[in-house]
Design a protein around this motif. Structure first.
Motif, PDB file in Angstrom:
ATOM      1  N   TRP A 375       0.835  -1.192   0.000  1.00 46.63           N
ATOM      2  CA  TRP A 375       0.000   0.000   0.000  1.00 46.63           C
ATOM      3  C   TRP A 375       0.877   1.251   0.000  1.00 46.63           C
ATOM      4  O   TRP A 375       1.955   1.275   0.608  1.00 46.63           O
ATOM      5  N   THR A 376       0.408   2.280  -0.674  1.00 41.54           N
ATOM      6  CA  THR A 376       1.030   3.600  -0.632  1.00 41.54           C
ATOM      7  C   THR A 376      -0.055   4.617  -0.298  1.00 41.54           C
ATOM      8  O   THR A 376      -1.106   4.645  -0.961  1.00 41.54           O
ATOM      9  N   ARG A 377       0.183   5.422   0.709  1.00 38.79           N
ATOM     10  CA  ARG A 377      -0.779   6.461   1.083  1.00 38.79           C
ATOM     11  C   ARG A 377      -0.613   7.674   0.170  1.00 38.79           C
ATOM     12  O   ARG A 377       0.503   8.047  -0.185  1.00 38.79           O
ATOM     13  N   PHE A 378      -1.746   8.286  -0.188  1.00 41.12           N
ATOM     14  CA  PHE A 378      -1.691   9.541  -0.936  1.00 41.12           C
ATOM     15  C   PHE A 378      -2.602  10.568  -0.275  1.00 41.12           C
ATOM     16  O   PHE A 378      -3.521  10.217   0.481  1.00 41.12           O
ATOM     17  N   SER A 379      -2.326  11.838  -0.555  1.00 42.18           N
ATOM     18  CA  SER A 379      -3.014  12.916   0.163  1.00 42.18           C
ATOM     19  C   SER A 379      -3.120  14.149  -0.717  1.00 42.18           C
ATOM     20  O   SER A 379      -2.247  14.422  -1.555  1.00 42.18           O
ATOM     21  N   TYR A 380      -4.197  14.919  -0.502  1.00 43.72           N
ATOM     22  CA  TYR A 380      -4.370  16.191  -1.205  1.00 43.72           C
ATOM     23  C   TYR A 380      -5.185  17.122  -0.309  1.00 43.72           C
ATOM     24  O   TYR A 380      -6.241  16.739   0.208  1.00 43.72           O
ATOM     25  N   MET A 381      -4.684  18.329  -0.088  1.00 47.63           N
ATOM     26  CA  MET A 381      -5.391  19.314   0.724  1.00 47.63           C
ATOM     27  C   MET A 381      -6.377  20.070  -0.166  1.00 47.63           C
ATOM     28  O   MET A 381      -5.997  20.671  -1.178  1.00 47.63           O
ATOM     29  N   TYR A 382      -7.652  20.032   0.242  1.00 49.18           N
ATOM     30  CA  TYR A 382      -8.722  20.569  -0.596  1.00 49.18           C
ATOM     31  C   TYR A 382      -9.512  21.636   0.170  1.00 49.18           C
ATOM     32  O   TYR A 382      -9.846  21.459   1.342  1.00 49.18           O
ATOM     33  N   ARG A 383      -9.795  22.739  -0.507  1.00 44.75           N
ATOM     34  CA  ARG A 383     -10.622  23.796   0.071  1.00 44.75           C
ATOM     35  C   ARG A 383     -12.085  23.489  -0.230  1.00 44.75           C
ATOM     36  O   ARG A 383     -12.542  23.569  -1.364  1.00 44.75           O
ATOM     37  N   TYR A 384     -12.814  23.104   0.795  1.00 44.18           N
ATOM     38  CA  TYR A 384     -14.203  22.678   0.627  1.00 44.18           C
ATOM     39  C   TYR A 384     -15.080  23.853   0.218  1.00 44.18           C
ATOM     40  O   TYR A 384     -15.057  24.912   0.845  1.00 44.18           O
ATOM     41  N   GLU A 385     -15.868  23.668  -0.836  1.00 42.85           N
ATOM     42  CA  GLU A 385     -16.683  24.740  -1.378  1.00 42.85           C
ATOM     43  C   GLU A 385     -18.162  24.592  -1.047  1.00 42.85           C
ATOM     44  O   GLU A 385     -18.989  25.415  -1.457  1.00 42.85           O
ATOM     45  N   GLY A 386     -18.500  23.517  -0.358  1.00 40.96           N
ATOM     46  CA  GLY A 386     -19.886  23.338   0.042  1.00 40.96           C
ATOM     47  C   GLY A 386     -20.825  22.974  -1.089  1.00 40.96           C
ATOM     48  O   GLY A 386     -22.037  23.216  -1.005  1.00 40.96           O
ATOM     49  N   LYS A 387     -20.290  22.378  -2.150  1.00 42.27           N
ATOM     50  CA  LYS A 387     -21.130  21.999  -3.282  1.00 42.27           C
ATOM     51  C   LYS A 387     -20.939  20.519  -3.590  1.00 42.27           C
ATOM     52  O   LYS A 387     -19.947  19.908  -3.166  1.00 42.27           O
ATOM     53  N   PRO A 388     -21.863  19.903  -4.313  1.00 45.56           N
ATOM     54  CA  PRO A 388     -21.753  18.475  -4.627  1.00 45.56           C
ATOM     55  C   PRO A 388     -20.473  18.165  -5.405  1.00 45.56           C
ATOM     56  O   PRO A 388     -20.027  18.965  -6.233  1.00 45.56           O
ATOM     57  N   LEU A 389     -19.910  16.990  -5.133  1.00 41.18           N
ATOM     58  CA  LEU A 389     -18.665  16.560  -5.767  1.00 41.18           C
ATOM     59  C   LEU A 389     -18.775  15.103  -6.192  1.00 41.18           C
ATOM     60  O   LEU A 389     -19.555  14.327  -5.620  1.00 41.18           O
ATOM     61  N   LEU A 390     -17.973  14.727  -7.178  1.00 45.20           N
ATOM     62  CA  LEU A 390     -17.771  13.339  -7.558  1.00 45.20           C
ATOM     63  C   LEU A 390     -16.270  13.081  -7.439  1.00 45.20           C
ATOM     64  O   LEU A 390     -15.498  13.418  -8.332  1.00 45.20           O
ATOM     65  N   ILE A 391     -15.841  12.490  -6.306  1.00 45.62           N
ATOM     66  CA  ILE A 391     -14.418  12.344  -6.002  1.00 45.62           C
ATOM     67  C   ILE A 391     -13.912  10.976  -6.456  1.00 45.62           C
ATOM     68  O   ILE A 391     -14.510   9.939  -6.137  1.00 45.62           O
ATOM     69  N   GLN A 392     -12.804  10.993  -7.186  1.00 38.62           N
ATOM     70  CA  GLN A 392     -12.175   9.775  -7.685  1.00 38.62           C
ATOM     71  C   GLN A 392     -10.668   9.840  -7.465  1.00 38.62           C
ATOM     72  O   GLN A 392     -10.100  10.920  -7.342  1.00 38.62           O
TER      73      GLN A 392
END
Length: 447
Positions: A375-392
């Motif tokens: 396993w390899t961990r990955f990460s991304y810092m995201y500024r939440y915009e309060g709108k619907p998302l489709l995360i992949q």
């Protein structure tokens, strides 16, 4: 009067003074703390109160004796972690028979890349066998120069090594082959774990006893009631196959094949035969039940591929997920998107993340150890915009493979194939922050 009793008495008599002092302290510092957090937003959402009852008052564990040092000679988790457990379903068993079933690792509750032994996923075909290590014997025979039978102690005299490796059932995600079935990360991808395994390279033993040139295949057979057996090509045996007896620093547990199991790094977990008792070398494959009636890959043409072993490049986002929603976030909060990537072909080189169902991607950071077939961990810092998302997430490895979309995968193996499904998974984050399992497809075909 004991010291503890004296402390309790002092706490009682000075309680009002201490509460007042603590309240004053937090009133003076609350404004600074709130402004500091607002500036970074990394800790958001944070709720500070100058009158937090858990700080103003003494907590019960701070005013009483704890457990005696050795109350639990073998350590146990905190009672507050009682929900962090493997889970199963009758849908993932043989007609409801839990002797032939699978239990799923709680991926959403794990940190780092090591799965604790008590949470490692389990697949059994005849229940969990309990092997007496004093009666354990491993027979290695067939097309070898010097057939041998080893006790556990004799096996452990060979030079050992430890490797951090993932183990995944080739049916991981199988329930999703026609569409989303479980609204749960644990049940979507929980047929896998990652651990440090200790044992001996099989090649080390074969170098001692001699392998005949005509030997092209190895039969691995377990000693449980099902005598689970699989055929392995000699090329893999001589490459990195191991016989392991320890997991994460301790003896492997009964559900993982105690006292020894076969380990084939990066290949189907079903091949990593548990409760190992026999290795036979021959010129032809044995065509066992598990590689004829099962564990084959059905293609779009209706023909099945046999001997389809390495697990493809794959990834899954673990935060957010259905079990870990974003319902407490506010617009503007900075939040970490995190996940796991792995490949049976080698080492993860990159992971991309999409927030719009695959139309656009950003590159995530790989964090911690980056190891082959782990396993390899990955990460991304995201500024939440309060709108619907489709995360992949979409992973790539050093063998040049890129994780496919559901549509790309369907074009190759159709929708009937159960095994080796490594297509991109999608979490739908709704307006209220709840997270749901969905599929993004471009073929406009529901089946």
């Amino acid at each position: 009067m004991s010291k503890i009793s004296e402390n309790n008495l002092e706490t009682t008599t000075t309680n009002s003074v201490e509460q007042s002092s603590r309240r004053d302290f937090f009133k003076r510092t609350a404004a600074y703390s709130v402004s500091a957090i607002a500036a970074t937003s990394i800790l958001a959402p944070a709720k500070l109160s100058a009158d937090d009852e858990n700080i103003i008052h003494h907590v019960e564990w701070g005013t009483s004796l704890g457990d005696e040092l050795n109350k639990y000679p073998y350590g146990i988790p905190s009672k507050y972690e009682h929900n962090v457990v493997r889970r199963t379903s009758s849908l993932l068993s043989s007609a409801g028979d839990m002797h032939a079933a699978v239990s799923m690792t709680p991926l959403h509750e794990l940190e780092g890349i090591i799965t604790p032994n008590g949470l490692h996923f389990v697949r059994t075909h005849n229940g969990v066998a309990h092997v007496d290590p004093n009666k354990f014997r491993l027979m290695i025979h067939g097309l070898v120069d010097k057939p041998i039978v080893l006790t556990l102690d004799q096996l452990k005299k060979y030079p050992s090594e430890s490797r951090i490796l993932f183990m995944e059932c080739p049916a991981n995600g199988a329930a999703e082959w026609k569409g989303p079935q479980f609204n749960s990360l644990q049940f979507v991808k929980g047929m896998m774990s990652n651990a440090e395994w200790t044992g001996v390279r099989l090649k080390t033993i074969l170098d001692e006893i001699g392998l005949k040139p005509t030997a092209k295949w190895m039969l691995a057979e377990g000693s449980d009631g099902s005598e689970m057996s699989r055929t392995v090509p000699v090329e893999k045996v001589l490459d990195d196959a191991m016989i392991v007896w320890a997991q994460n620093g301790e003896a492997i547990r009964p559900e993982q094949g105690y006292p020894v199991r076969l380990m084939l790094p990066g290949w189907e977990a079903n091949l990593c035969v548990k409760w190992l008792k026999r290795l036979e070398f021959g010129a032809e494959p044995w065509y066992c039940k598990e590689e004829t009636s099962k564990y084959t890959v059905l293609t779009a043409s209706g023909k099945a591929i046999q001997h389809f072993y390495p697990l493809e490049v794959n990834s899954i986002i673990t935060t957010p997920c259905p079990e870990k929603p974003w319902s407490d976030l506010k617009k503007g909060d900075l939040v970490e998107v995190e996940g796991i990537a792995w490949s049976g072909h080698g080492t993860i080189t990159a992971v991309d993340i999409s927030f719009d169902g695959g139309d656009n991607y950003v590159e995530a950071s790989l964090k911690g150890l980056v190891l082959p077939k782990s396993w390899t961990r990955f990460s991304y810092m995201y500024r939440y915009e309060g709108k619907p998302l489709l995360i992949q997430s979409r992973a790539m490895d050093d063998a040049g493979y890129v994780q496919p979309s559901v549509t790309q995968e369907k074009e190759i193996i159709g929708v009937e194939g159960v095994y080796h499904r490594n297509s991109i998974c999608t979490w739908e984050v709704r307006q209220d922050g709840s997270v749901h399992n969905v599929q993004v497809r471009t073929d406009n075909c529901p089946s």
